[in-house]
Each structure stands twice: as C-alpha cells, then as structure tokens.
Write a protein that holds these residues in place. Structure first.
Motif, PDB file in Angstrom:
ATOM      1  N   ARG A  54      -8.728   8.311  -7.141  1.00  0.00           N
ATOM      2  CA  ARG A  54      -9.695   7.553  -6.347  1.00  0.00           C
ATOM      3  C   ARG A  54     -11.040   8.268  -6.341  1.00  0.00           C
ATOM      4  O   ARG A  54     -11.087   9.498  -6.412  1.00  0.00           O
ATOM      5  CB  ARG A  54      -9.213   7.435  -4.883  1.00  0.00           C
ATOM      6  N   PRO A  55     -12.117   7.490  -6.207  1.00  0.00           N
ATOM      7  CA  PRO A  55     -13.424   8.135  -6.094  1.00  0.00           C
ATOM      8  C   PRO A  55     -13.530   8.900  -4.782  1.00  0.00           C
ATOM      9  O   PRO A  55     -12.962   8.500  -3.771  1.00  0.00           O
ATOM     10  CB  PRO A  55     -14.410   6.953  -6.142  1.00  0.00           C
ATOM     11  N   SER A  56     -14.235   9.995  -4.820  1.00  0.00           N
ATOM     12  CA  SER A  56     -14.526  10.775  -3.610  1.00  0.00           C
ATOM     13  C   SER A  56     -13.282  11.255  -2.884  1.00  0.00           C
ATOM     14  O   SER A  56     -13.295  11.429  -1.676  1.00  0.00           O
ATOM     15  CB  SER A  56     -15.372   9.958  -2.620  1.00  0.00           C
ATOM     16  N   GLY A  92      -0.969   7.457   0.390  1.00  0.00           N
ATOM     17  CA  GLY A  92      -1.837   6.476   1.023  1.00  0.00           C
ATOM     18  C   GLY A  92      -1.702   5.092   0.444  1.00  0.00           C
ATOM     19  O   GLY A  92      -2.638   4.288   0.514  1.00  0.00           O
ATOM     20  N   PHE A  93      -0.543   4.776  -0.128  1.00  0.00           N
ATOM     21  CA  PHE A  93      -0.324   3.442  -0.693  1.00  0.00           C
ATOM     22  C   PHE A  93      -0.019   2.433   0.407  1.00  0.00           C
ATOM     23  O   PHE A  93       0.777   2.711   1.314  1.00  0.00           O
ATOM     24  CB  PHE A  93       0.850   3.451  -1.673  1.00  0.00           C
ATOM     25  N   SER A  97      -2.702  -3.243 -11.974  1.00  0.00           N
ATOM     26  CA  SER A  97      -2.249  -2.887 -13.316  1.00  0.00           C
ATOM     27  C   SER A  97      -2.119  -1.378 -13.424  1.00  0.00           C
ATOM     28  O   SER A  97      -2.945  -0.633 -12.902  1.00  0.00           O
ATOM     29  CB  SER A  97      -3.245  -3.376 -14.362  1.00  0.00           C
ATOM     30  N   LEU A  98      -1.062  -0.933 -14.086  1.00  0.00           N
ATOM     31  CA  LEU A  98      -0.897   0.506 -14.319  1.00  0.00           C
ATOM     32  C   LEU A  98      -1.692   0.960 -15.533  1.00  0.00           C
ATOM     33  O   LEU A  98      -1.610   2.118 -15.938  1.00  0.00           O
ATOM     34  CB  LEU A  98       0.590   0.831 -14.497  1.00  0.00           C
ATOM     35  N   SER A 109      -7.452   4.085  -9.663  1.00  0.00           N
ATOM     36  CA  SER A 109      -6.401   3.623 -10.565  1.00  0.00           C
ATOM     37  C   SER A 109      -5.091   4.362 -10.297  1.00  0.00           C
ATOM     38  O   SER A 109      -5.077   5.474  -9.763  1.00  0.00           O
ATOM     39  CB  SER A 109      -6.819   3.815 -12.023  1.00  0.00           C
ATOM     40  N   ILE A 110      -4.011   3.684 -10.645  1.00  0.00           N
ATOM     41  CA  ILE A 110      -2.656   4.230 -10.529  1.00  0.00           C
ATOM     42  C   ILE A 110      -2.033   4.164 -11.917  1.00  0.00           C
ATOM     43  O   ILE A 110      -2.090   3.118 -12.557  1.00  0.00           O
ATOM     44  CB  ILE A 110      -1.799   3.396  -9.547  1.00  0.00           C
ATOM     45  N   TYR A 111      -1.496   5.276 -12.393  1.00  0.00           N
ATOM     46  CA  TYR A 111      -0.870   5.250 -13.713  1.00  0.00           C
ATOM     47  C   TYR A 111       0.161   6.365 -13.819  1.00  0.00           C
ATOM     48  O   TYR A 111       0.297   7.196 -12.907  1.00  0.00           O
ATOM     49  CB  TYR A 111      -1.924   5.381 -14.818  1.00  0.00           C
TER      50      TYR A 111
END
Length: 212
Positions: free
Chosen positions: A35-37, A146-147, A155-156, A163-165
């Motif tokens: 995640r940003p920041s 934190g999901f 999308s992975l 993003s989540i991958y």
DNA sequence: ATGACGATTTACT
DNA sequence: GTAAATCGTCATA
C-alpha cells in the motif's frame, strides 16, 4: 538449472490449476500487501483450505447459490474473495476456477516476514509477543494485514499500489506438508471430513484450532 | 420486517 | 472446558 521463477508474482495460470492443487502449492509462497504510505506487509503461507464450489456443502457457492456476498466466487481465477464472519472477523480467499466453477482457497495462516511491527499494532499485541500469534488463523491474518470488504474482488495481478499478490517459491517436499479436515464447518455434513486442509508440518504459525 | 446463523477469536470458569 | 462478542447475510414471510 536457473530458478528464475523464484520471487516472481504468481500469474493467473497458477490459480487456474485444480483448487486442491492451488491450496497445496500455495504453501511456502509469500503473500504480499503493498500500500502507498504504509510499510510493506508480507508473510509465508503456512495453512490453507480448499472450497470446492457447487459440490461442496461448506462452500458459499454450494449448489450454484449466488448471493451478493459470494458473487466474486464466480469471477475467473486469480482474484480475492473476502467476507465478514461472525460479525467481527474477515476471511481472505483466492478465487480459483472459471465462472462456471466458483471455487476458492481460504488463506488460514501465514508466517509474518515484513511489516511485523505494524501487524502487531493492528492486532493490538504487545511488541514482545512471538510472531506465531500474529496471523495464525484466518481472522487473525486479516486483522494483522488490515483486510476487509474493501479488498473483496481484487485481482491478484493488479500492478502498482495498493495491490495484493503472491510471490513464487521453491515447491515444498511432500513430507513437509500435512493434510486434514477443515475447521469450523460442522454444518456441512460429510464434507467436514474431506481432507481439504493443508499446512506446513510442525510450523509454529499454523492455527491451533482443532478440526472435527 | 424478522430472526437465525456463521470458513472465528478471546476471555473466562 | 464453555460462553460471549457482534453484525451482515440470507431465508422466510
């Protein structure tokens, strides 16, 4: 032989494999939340469960049932399915199969790698507690990372942030992997005995919940 | 509109 | 070991 696949993001093709295969082969690979920041979160997947769609009484898509909650199960393989359970926890799944095959793999536990300090903060744990308390269970994992429902249907393969991958890794040997019945599905009749839970043997971060 | 329930976790006896 | 917490979802009406 060069192992150039190591550390590469798993492609959609991986999630198109049979659901049980995906659940089994995810063990040892690294879940990443970028995640940003915020600090990067990552951890090695140590416990999964397969949910086999139309034929599986424990699956939210059993018998072809399609509801607002479970609609993302009907997406093509390679996206997230997140839902709220017991009014207070979330569960993270990876969707497998095509739109006619609404199946998924529940990510039950990870061994935290990066972002440990903030994961403990998210879990309201003392910083001196061992990492085996952070994400050893599907609800704990989502709390640590934190999901929540805002991460449903991602999308992975998404690029950039957030993003989540999942990063690829060397396959584990068969003797490192344990199999058992799934947790918390006592309503599902015979299906509660199906051997669809997979975990890394003797790993401290596997959830301690006992299946039936 | 109403009521039962859940792919869990934690606290307490 | 048992029970409470807590609320969106879903089936029924």
């Amino acid at each position: 032989m060069s192992q150039t696949f190591l550390g590469k993001i798993l492609k959609q093709d991986f999630y198109k494999l049979p659901t049980e295969t995906v659940a089994y082969q995810l063990l040892g690979k690294t879940l990443v939340f970028d995640r940003p920041s915020r600090p990067l979160f990552s951890g090695v997947i140590v416990e999964t469960e397969a949910y086999l769609g139309l034929e599986d009484p424990a699956c939210h898509s059993f018998g072809g049932k399609k509801t607002p909650r479970s609609q993302h199960l009907y997406q093509d393989a390679g996206s997230t399915y997140v839902y709220l359970i017991y009014g207070m926890y979330h569960c993270l799944n990876f969707v497998t199969g095509d739109q006619q095959t609404p199946e998924a793999v529940l990510i039950r536990a990870i061994e935290p790698q990066k972002g440990i300090q903030m994961m403990k903060q998210n879990r309201k744990m003392n910083q001196d507690k061992p990492i085996s308390f952070i994400a050893s269970g599907p609800g704990r994992l989502c709390q640590a990372f934190g999901f929540d429902l805002t991460h449903n249907g991602w999308s992975l393969q998404k690029t950039g942030r957030p993003s989540i991958y999942v990063l690829d890794a060397k396959p584990l040997s068969a003797d490192q992997i344990g199999t058992g019945s799934r947790v918390g599905i006592g309503y599902a009749g015979d299906a509660c005995f199906w051997p669809l839970r997979f975990y890394i043997k003797d790993h401290p971060c596997v959830s301690k919940v006992r299946p039936l």
